[in-house]
Design a protein around this motif. Structure first.
Motif, PDB file in Angstrom:
ATOM      1  N   GLU A 299     -11.388  11.668  24.769  1.00  0.00           N
ATOM      2  CA  GLU A 299     -10.857  10.313  24.728  1.00  0.00           C
ATOM      3  C   GLU A 299      -9.806  10.126  23.639  1.00  0.00           C
ATOM      4  OE1 GLU A 299     -14.008   7.458  24.695  1.00  0.00           O
ATOM      5  OE2 GLU A 299     -14.924   8.303  26.483  1.00  0.00           O
ATOM      6  N   ALA A 300      -9.696  11.125  22.746  1.00  0.00           N
ATOM      7  CA  ALA A 300      -8.693  11.046  21.684  1.00  0.00           C
ATOM      8  C   ALA A 300      -8.327  12.443  21.200  1.00  0.00           C
ATOM      9  CB  ALA A 300      -9.221  10.217  20.509  1.00  0.00           C
ATOM     10  N   PHE A 301      -7.103  12.558  20.748  1.00  0.00           N
ATOM     11  CA  PHE A 301      -6.633  13.765  20.074  1.00  0.00           C
ATOM     12  C   PHE A 301      -6.213  13.380  18.674  1.00  0.00           C
ATOM     13  CE2 PHE A 301      -5.752  14.739  24.532  1.00  0.00           C
ATOM     14  CZ  PHE A 301      -6.221  16.030  24.628  1.00  0.00           C
ATOM     15  N   LYS A 302      -6.417  14.275  17.732  1.00  0.00           N
ATOM     16  CA  LYS A 302      -5.799  14.109  16.424  1.00  0.00           C
ATOM     17  C   LYS A 302      -4.580  15.020  16.458  1.00  0.00           C
ATOM     18  CE  LYS A 302      -6.646  13.626  11.520  1.00  0.00           C
ATOM     19  NZ  LYS A 302      -7.658  13.701  10.442  1.00  0.00           N
ATOM     20  N   ILE A 303      -3.416  14.418  16.243  1.00  0.00           N
ATOM     21  CA  ILE A 303      -2.159  15.158  16.322  1.00  0.00           C
ATOM     22  C   ILE A 303      -1.593  15.310  14.922  1.00  0.00           C
ATOM     23  CG2 ILE A 303       0.177  15.184  17.278  1.00  0.00           C
ATOM     24  CD1 ILE A 303      -0.918  13.588  19.668  1.00  0.00           C
ATOM     25  N   TYR A 304      -1.296  16.546  14.561  1.00  0.00           N
ATOM     26  CA  TYR A 304      -0.824  16.915  13.226  1.00  0.00           C
ATOM     27  C   TYR A 304       0.636  17.330  13.301  1.00  0.00           C
ATOM     28  CZ  TYR A 304      -5.867  17.414  12.364  1.00  0.00           C
ATOM     29  OH  TYR A 304      -7.225  17.205  12.262  1.00  0.00           O
ATOM     30  N   GLU A 305       1.462  16.761  12.468  1.00  0.00           N
ATOM     31  CA  GLU A 305       2.858  17.173  12.328  1.00  0.00           C
ATOM     32  C   GLU A 305       2.895  18.256  11.250  1.00  0.00           C
ATOM     33  OE1 GLU A 305       6.792  17.311  13.181  1.00  0.00           O
ATOM     34  OE2 GLU A 305       5.580  15.697  14.042  1.00  0.00           O
ATOM     35  N   ILE A 306       3.483  19.396  11.591  1.00  0.00           N
ATOM     36  CA  ILE A 306       3.504  20.550  10.692  1.00  0.00           C
ATOM     37  C   ILE A 306       4.941  20.855  10.282  1.00  0.00           C
ATOM     38  CG2 ILE A 306       2.861  22.988  10.424  1.00  0.00           C
ATOM     39  CD1 ILE A 306       0.474  21.074  11.039  1.00  0.00           C
TER      40      ILE A 306
END
Length: 131
Positions: free
Chosen positions: A20-27
């Motif tokens: 139901e959710a993703f944690k999205i990381y900017e690298i």
């Protein structure tokens, strides 16, 4: 680079198609510069590959994942690290360090009789810097 993790309660959620959710990381420069939790809006299974692509994701860390979703992710050009358990932030940190414990052969099949969930993850594999 953007890394997404199937996400629930700070942990890697164990079934991609029900995420139901993703944690999205900017690298940038091999380090996390920002992150946000993004709801999927009810998309499921193969539709989630398009969802991730629209968010600019090029790498996914998850628990169990089925064959159709794997193919959709491959077609979207998203690198996959399945079979991961535990803390989402720690998983991203381990991937960036080249030591993520994952299982490339992890499969998840929830389309069998009785609806019983046998296993979504395999034996584990420590990557040797697949970046």
């Amino acid at each position: 680079m953007k890394i997404a993790v199937t996400y629930e309660n700070q942990e890697v959620f164990q079934h991609f198609g029900h995420c139901e959710a993703f944690k999205i990381y900017e690298i940038a420069d091999n380090a996390v510069v920002s992150s946000e939790v993004v709801g999927t809006g009810g998309d499921g299974h193969e539709a989630l590959a398009g969802f991730l692509r629209r968010h600019g994701v090029d790498t996914l860390i998850c628990g169990g994942i089925g064959g159709g979703a794997r193919m959709a992710l491959a077609q979207a050009g998203i690198e996959l690290y399945p079979g991961v358990t535990g803390d989402a932030d720690a998983a991203v940190d381990a991937l960036l360090k080249g030591c993520l414990d994952y299982n490339p052969d992890t499969m998840c099949n929830h389309h069998h009789e009785g609806g019983e969930h046998h296993s979504c993850h395999g034996n584990g594999h420590t990557c040797g810097g697949h970046m």
